[in-house]
Design a protein around this motif. Structure first.
Motif, PDB file in Angstrom:
ATOM      1  N   SER A  51     -11.604   3.872   9.881  1.00 47.46           N
ATOM      2  CA  SER A  51     -11.101   3.503  11.219  1.00 47.46           C
ATOM      3  C   SER A  51      -9.573   3.449  11.255  1.00 47.46           C
ATOM      4  N   ILE A  52      -8.951   3.220  10.088  1.00 47.66           N
ATOM      5  CA  ILE A  52      -7.479   3.212  10.097  1.00 47.66           C
ATOM      6  C   ILE A  52      -6.919   4.493   9.457  1.00 47.66           C
ATOM      7  N   GLY A  53      -7.827   5.443   9.166  1.00 39.81           N
ATOM      8  CA  GLY A  53      -7.397   6.744   8.671  1.00 39.81           C
ATOM      9  C   GLY A  53      -6.778   6.718   7.285  1.00 39.81           C
ATOM     10  N   ASP A 102       0.842  -1.190   0.000  1.00 39.98           N
ATOM     11  CA  ASP A 102       0.000   0.000   0.000  1.00 39.98           C
ATOM     12  C   ASP A 102       0.885   1.251   0.000  1.00 39.98           C
ATOM     13  N   ASP A 103       0.724   2.071  -1.023  1.00 37.93           N
ATOM     14  CA  ASP A 103       1.488   3.324  -1.125  1.00 37.93           C
ATOM     15  C   ASP A 103       0.627   4.453  -0.551  1.00 37.93           C
ATOM     16  N   HIS A 104       0.964   4.877   0.655  1.00 37.95           N
ATOM     17  CA  HIS A 104       0.123   5.842   1.365  1.00 37.95           C
ATOM     18  C   HIS A 104       0.137   7.245   0.754  1.00 37.95           C
ATOM     19  N   ARG A 105       0.982   7.482  -0.214  1.00 35.43           N
ATOM     20  CA  ARG A 105       0.984   8.803  -0.857  1.00 35.43           C
ATOM     21  C   ARG A 105      -0.179   8.918  -1.842  1.00 35.43           C
ATOM     22  N   ARG A 106      -0.754   7.763  -2.196  1.00 38.63           N
ATOM     23  CA  ARG A 106      -1.855   7.769  -3.174  1.00 38.63           C
ATOM     24  C   ARG A 106      -3.174   7.345  -2.519  1.00 38.63           C
TER      25      ARG A 106
END
Ligand code: PRP
Length: 215
Positions: free
Chosen positions: A130-132, A108-112
């Motif tokens: 719930s996990i933002g 999972d690339d959190h920037r996208r």
């Protein structure tokens, strides 16, 4: 009350057939239902019960609105729609789980923003909130596994039973969200006014479930 009839919404399909078996073992057999013809409702007046088949995803609506006193619905549907009903009993049938699945080696690339394909948009939104994690929901009605294969989504939120569909499509479970099984549900007003009879049915089903587990 002696002449009280309890209306039961059964989910059409294999799960419903198995659920009816349990009702039948609990003392609520209905011969009409076993020779259906073109009837839509089936009654055993002596046992005080009337059944009708509905689409599994519609059972909760029939029960919430009071068209049925009782019904059997999967925890997946109850979690998605959160109907205002009572959940009386875990029937133990239709066991599976809700999961996030993705192509093997997915990171999972959190920037996208994550693109999530699912038949269960509320469930997916609630989990990711719930996990933002920011997501875009792609609401589909079936064959969800196709979405990441064709690049329509990054992941899916879907039901996993045997895992065969995921495996055959080179996908794997990334995160399990919750366990699912069929639940006996009751309309709230019915439960207040027909409590005795409903509890009798519930007890009969509990005994039939225990007996089934021992076989
Ligand atoms: C469900 C679910 C998965 C599959 C999982 O689909 O959406 O696709 O079953 O089962 P498995 O882990 O045993 O392979 P369903 O059969 O309801 O069809 P759908 O494509 O219409 O969602």
């Amino acid at each position: 009350m002696k002449d009280e009839i309890i209306n039961v919404a059964l989910p059409k399909g294999r799960l419903g057939d198995n659920v009816y078996e349990l009702f039948s073992k609990a003392g609520y057999r209905c011969e009409e239902l076993e020779n259906p013809g073109r009837r839509l409702t089936f009654e055993n007046a002596e046992a005080g019960i009337r059944y009708f088949w509905v689409k599994p995803s519609d059972v909760a609506i029939y029960v919430e609105k009071g068209a049925a006193d009782l019904g059997v619905a999967g925890k997946d549907i109850l979690t998605e729609y959160r109907p205002d009903i009572y959940e009386l009993l875990d029937i133990g049938l239709g066991r599976c789980r809700m999961a996030v699945a993705a192509p093997k080696n997915f990171r999972d690339d959190h920037r996208r923003t994550l693109r999530v394909a699912t038949k269960f948009p509320s469930t997916a939104k609630r989990y990711y909130s719930s996990i933002g994690r920011d997501i875009d929901i792609i609401k589909l009605n079936g064959s969800i596994e196709l979405a990441p294969i064709l690049g329509l989504s990054d992941v899916i939120v879907d039901i996993v039973e045997t895992g065969a569909t995921l495996k055959q499509n080179n996908l794997e479970v990334y995160e399990t969200l919750f366990d699912i099984s069929a639940r006996l549900i009751a309309n709230k007003a019915s439960y207040r006014f027909k409590r005795e009879k409903i509890n009798e049915i519930k007890a009969g089903l509990s005994a039939a479930i225990k007996e089934r587990e021992l076989v």
